[in-house]
Design a protein around this motif. Structure first.
Motif, mmCIF file in Angstrom:
data_model
loop_
_atom_site.group_PDB
_atom_site.id
_atom_site.type_symbol
_atom_site.label_atom_id
_atom_site.label_comp_id
_atom_site.label_asym_id
_atom_site.label_seq_id
_atom_site.Cartn_x
_atom_site.Cartn_y
_atom_site.Cartn_z
ATOM 1 N N ALA A 83 5.514 -8.380 -1.975
ATOM 2 C CA ALA A 83 5.921 -8.147 -3.365
ATOM 3 C C ALA A 83 6.576 -9.390 -3.961
ATOM 4 O O ALA A 83 6.346 -9.708 -5.131
ATOM 5 N N GLY A 129 4.233 -1.156 3.087
ATOM 6 C CA GLY A 129 4.079 -0.579 1.750
ATOM 7 C C GLY A 129 3.820 -1.661 0.707
ATOM 8 O O GLY A 129 2.884 -1.566 -0.092
ATOM 9 N N CYS A 130 4.646 -2.697 0.742
ATOM 10 C CA CYS A 130 4.477 -3.789 -0.222
ATOM 11 C C CYS A 130 3.157 -4.522 0.013
ATOM 12 O O CYS A 130 2.519 -4.975 -0.932
ATOM 13 N N LEU A 131 2.759 -4.638 1.280
ATOM 14 C CA LEU A 131 1.501 -5.320 1.603
ATOM 15 C C LEU A 131 0.324 -4.549 1.006
ATOM 16 O O LEU A 131 -0.543 -5.122 0.340
ATOM 17 N N GLY A 164 0.393 -2.450 -1.437
ATOM 18 C CA GLY A 164 0.455 -2.529 -2.901
ATOM 19 C C GLY A 164 -0.136 -3.826 -3.415
ATOM 20 O O GLY A 164 -0.888 -3.848 -4.393
ATOM 21 N N ARG A 170 -3.564 -4.058 -5.752
ATOM 22 C CA ARG A 170 -3.581 -4.669 -7.086
ATOM 23 C C ARG A 170 -4.432 -5.941 -7.097
ATOM 24 O O ARG A 170 -4.655 -6.527 -8.142
#
Lengths: 196, 417, 334
Positions: free
Chosen positions: C104, C138-140, C142, C146
């Motif tokens: 992120a 989770g951030c990975l 996301g 995107r």
């Protein structure tokens, strides 16, 4: 300060009605505050929204506990929710219905009220006719302008045009104006009855 | 320009005037309307250049803001409640790294029991995270504080949290005076970062610091916050001259010059308190109000001066330090030169419980009569509490507290999100 | 993928000596142009696979971007050994935020660069297996979903080494760690379904996914360069043995990494938009025992008698990888 409480159900535009009313008052250079009852109620659930109108800045943030006017968007709420809570006998009541206060079973309650403060308007029918959907909020605001005299029908119309756009806005304005005339007629009849 | 708009919309428009370059959005009530409005402005091209990023969590929202700010962009996000807790690690990190992210916190209770309504538990849980925390009394002040927040944060290289009461302000339509782009541009200079990730001048940001220097780094963070106390009054004055409004500053006193009792509070409840105070003043009661706009850094000297004449202080707060009592009042006591016992804590409005003038005036009257307890709870339903305690005395397997209380009250649990 | 693999048969390790290559195909690391992005003097252990992998990967990325590179780093060994206050080994703009948010943070950097019109500057995020497959997952995901313009590199040493060798979701079955002790009826890590992050990355249909090891540094550099030639979310998963956590000799890091590939336990491949586009075939197939035996984390398998059932289970995983990715030369497979 003039305080309005609007009762209805999720999906009937209760919050929008309060907001639109506040815009109408703003357009007439008054201070106004509108806010919902802060729930996350889904379609069909009882919903309350509030509007305050004053000549000076409104600082009070409590819910409207002692309304000067009640707008009931759904008469089925009359016997489910304590809609009349805090309403003084000189208050205004506007109900979306084709029936009378007596037929709705609240005739006894409003016995001491001013006859010219008690109005009904077939708002759902007007909305269906002019907007194509039975969302009664705009028509009720037209009725409110007539019964309370606190905002002009022109300000209500302009506020509706700010809140909605295109054909929906114009349909709502027409419904509001027709409701306005309907309620004015009602008041005229009531004051004649009183005079007679 | 005067407008009658929803608080969230007003804040979103003000933020857009601040020319944010990266906005991170993750939905949580009651802040969603703000980022929705901003997202639409970006998508329509009204707010440009700006990257609007739909992230997968609040933790990511703050993390994306950290990356963007470290790379020199003006970064903004908004959250509330559980979302603020979920991003807490990154919240501390943003201030530790000295990145001037601006974040709206649409104040909301923290579960369990899950509750979407307003109180200040979320912001108070992060009071020591190193961010500047400003609390808005009205929607006008909320939008004004955001404009000030970008300038303040960027000058000090500190992140700023602008707290506005969820629903009570975010969802309220009221009159605001929206500044022009030219006004905001004149007040808020472009962001010139003190540190930036740039290949032409490589730096390492976020290195590990051991015992030999960690104290010093933390002390410097404290120095920066203290510096904010010096800057804020002057900048609020500058804001007043540029925009013609008293917004921001450290605190606001109201009818407190000769007051025996001063009520201290934060946020939108100040309006209701002022109405109560006016009514009580008409009855000859010497009562006044102290509104804390800047909660972090704590304006120690200003609060001390504002309360110097008061014989009694009532701190009305929308958060509860379980096992202690008041959070704001604990801060107030450190700044009150009189007898600390004269500072009473009234916990009010938890989880959206309406704070009414009637209840306030009753509490203030009790305070003046000397019958208000050191810690009290406004409009607490004792019978519900007694029944819950009795149930726990009677049976071991007494069941979930919140569900039992809802059953006692005979209402259906509110549905959430 | 225009890269032509370099094949040399040297005795022993297969290590390709740059001196045997023409200058234009030598590794970035062997050239005068290398940037020493992760400079010498850092505090990594002797034989650290992660330091080696990071050095090669970042210098290759610098080369590929004409030195227009910013790195975001997860908490972990790499972060700790490279930036002990007041020193830093990084000669590139570098940020460490927290453990789980690196992807992120990198997204934020990329967004800032985009909004500022500096699209020539590229972003690499890097972390260990904990910061990638567990806390950073989770951030990975996301960032992948995107399709943000970030290359995420995972240096996988199959456990939390920074905190003293605890199990991660990348720890293989039977491996001993501080939290999967070599005691009881089933010593070492339990056999789960595994968390195959390269496959999960491919499931996001991102433009580029690759795996690599520190045994084939030309291959690693080539994959980083390929990745930097693409816009959007990219992922490279590099196996980096850890002498401390795995319990092998410091000088054996590259040999162990090579054995991971040559046994089939760690398939080396590239994928584009969810499809495998190339595999590095096994050159001299080895039984898993050859890989397991030099590592103390698997020592409990080789007692008296050896735990042949568990060894067979690991062999079955290697065989499955060989089938799934087609890791053998066709004639050998036949």
């Amino acid at each position: 300060m003039f305080q309005i409480r609007i009762h209805g159900r999720g999906g009937q535009g209760v919050v929008t009605a309060a907001e639109t009313l506040s815009i109408a008052a703003f357009l007439e250079n008054r201070f106004a505050q509108a806010f919902p009852s802060f729930g996350s109620e889904r379609t069909g659930a009882p919903v309350v929204a509030f509007c305050r109108i004053d000549e000076r800045e409104i600082r009070l943030r409590e819910p409207v506990l002692k309304p000067d006017a009640l707008i009931i968007q759904d008469p089925t709420l009359l016997h489910q929710v304590d809609v009349f809570s805090g309403l003084a006998p000189d208050g205004y009541i506007l109900i979306n219905t084709t029936r009378s206060f007596d037929a709705l079973g609240v005739g006894e309650f409003v016995r001491g009220f001013h006859a010219t403060h008690l109005c009904t308007v077939p708002a759902s029918e007007l909305a269906r006719k002019h907007v194509g959907r039975p969302v009664p909020n705009a028509a009720l605001l037209g009725g409110f302008a007539a019964v309370s005299g606190r905002v002009s029908i022109d300000a209500v119309a302009e506020a509706l045009r700010q809140k909605f756009s295109g054909a929906i806005a114009e349909g709502n304005v027409t419904a509001a104006r027709e409701a306005y005339e309907h309620v004015r007629q009602e008041i005229k009849e009531a004051s004649h009855a009183k005079a007679g | 320009m005067l407008k009658q708009v929803e608080g969230s919309r007003a804040v979103a428009e003000a933020i857009a005037l601040c020319r944010p370059e990266v906005i991170c959005a993750y939905p949580i009530s009651p802040q969603t309307h703000i980022v929705e409005a901003l997202g639409e402005m970006v998508k329509r091209g009204v707010l440009a250049p700006c990257e609007f990023i739909n992230v997968e969590s609040e933790f990511a929202a703050m993390s994306v803001a950290i990356g963007a700010s470290a790379a020199g962009a003006r970064a903004y996000t908004a959250t509330a409640s559980q979302g603020l807790l979920f991003m807490a690690e990154a919240v501390f990190n943003a201030s530790g790294l000295g990145l001037p992210v601006v974040m709206t916190v649409a104040n909301r209770a923290i579960g369990a029991p899950i509750n979407i309504w307003n109180d200040h538990t979320d912001a108070m849980s992060q009071r020591d995270c190193g961010w500047i925390q400003l609390f808005a009394e009205t929607n006008q002040e909320a939008l004004d504080l955001h404009i000030q927040a970008f300038r303040l944060g960027e000058e000090l290289s500190l992140p700023v949290m602008v707290c506005m009461d969820g629903f009570i302000l975010t969802h309220a339509y009221e009159r605001v005076d929206m500044p022009t782009q030219a006004q905001v541009d004149a007040y808020l200079p472009p962001y010139t970062p003190r540190q930036s990730l740039d290949p032409s001048e490589p730096v390492s940001i976020g290195a590990m610091v051991g015992p030999e220097a960690f104290m010093e780094v933390r002390y410097l963070a404290h120095v920066k916050q203290m510096r904010a106390l010096e800057l804020i009054p002057g900048w609020a004055e500058e804001f007043r001259q540029a925009f013609g409004r008293d917004s921001g500053g450290l605190l606001h006193s109201y009818r407190s010059e000769d007051a025996e009792l001063i009520v201290v509070a934060l946020g939108s409840v100040l309006g209701t308190i002022k109405d109560s105070v006016d009514a009580m003043r008409e009855r000859g009661i010497r009562i006044g109000v102290l509104g804390i706009t800047c909660f972090r850094p704590w304006p120690h000297d200003a609060v001390r001066a504002a309360l110097a004449q008061a014989k009694q202080v009532v701190v009305l707060e929308k958060s509860l330090a379980v096992g202690l009592g008041g959070i704001v009042s604990t801060n107030v006591r450190t700044s009150y030169t009189g007898d600390a016992r004269a500072v009473r804590t009234v916990i009010a409005g938890l989880g959206g419980r309406p704070i009414t003038r009637t209840a306030l005036e009753s509490a203030f009257t009790q305070a003046l009569e000397g019958s208000l307890e050191a810690l009290s709870f406004l409009d607490l339903d004792r019978s519900v509490v007694e029944r819950a305690l009795a149930r726990e005395r009677e049976v071991r397997r007494s069941g979930p507290i919140a569900e039992n209380i809802l059953r006692d009250l005979g209402v259906v649990g509110a549905r959430i999100r | 993928m225009s890269y032509q693999p370099v094949k040399f048969y040297q005795t022993g390790t297969f290590t390709v000596g740059n001196r045997l290559l023409p200058p234009d195909v030598r590794s970035v690391q062997s050239t005068q142009r290398r940037t020493n992005s992760l400079n010498s003097g850092h505090r990594a252990c002797q034989g650290c696979g992660e330091a080696l992998g990071a050095r090669y990967a970042m210098d290759a990325a610098m080369e590929a971007t004409d030195r227009q590179l910013i790195a975001a780093n997860a908490t972990g060994c790499l972060e700790v050994f490279s930036t002990p206050y007041p020193e830093t080994s990084w000669q590139i703009p570098w940020i460490h935020s927290v453990f789980g948010n690196t992807a992120a943070v990198a997204t934020g950097i990329a967004a800032a660069l985009k909004v500022k019109g500096r699209s020539e500057v590229r972003v690499v995020a890097q972390g260990g297996d904990g910061g990638t497959t567990d806390i950073g997952f989770g951030c990975l995901s996301g960032m992948f979903e995107r399709n943000d313009d970030v290359l995420f590199i995972c240096y996988d040493n199959e456990a939390y080494m920074n905190t003293g060798v605890q199990r991660s979701s990348a720890t293989p079955g039977a491996a001993r760690t501080a939290t999967t002790m070599a005691v009881g009826e089933a010593p070492g890590n339990v056999f789960g379904q595994g968390k195959n992050v390269p496959a999960i990355a491919m499931a996001h249909e991102i433009p580029y996914v690759a795996t690599a090891t520190v045994a084939e540094l030309h291959d690693l550099e080539a994959k980083v360069k390929t990745a930097m030639g693409i816009r959007g979310a990219r992922y490279i998963h590099i196996l980096v043995p850890c002498p401390l956590g795995w319990g092998h000799a410091s000088q054996d890091t590259i040999r162990i990494a090579r054995l991971a590939k040559e046994t089939g336990l760690f398939p080396v491949f590239e994928a584009a938009y969810g499809e495998v586009t190339s595999v590095s075939r096994i050159r001299r197939r080895q039984p898993v025992e050859a890989y397991l035996r030099p590592q103390k984390r698997f020592a409990h398998l080789f007692g008296d008698p050896p735990n042949s059932a568990v060894i067979a289970q690991l062999q079955a995983l290697a065989d499955r990888n060989i089938r799934r990715y087609g890791l053998l030369e066709p004639q050998e497979a036949a």
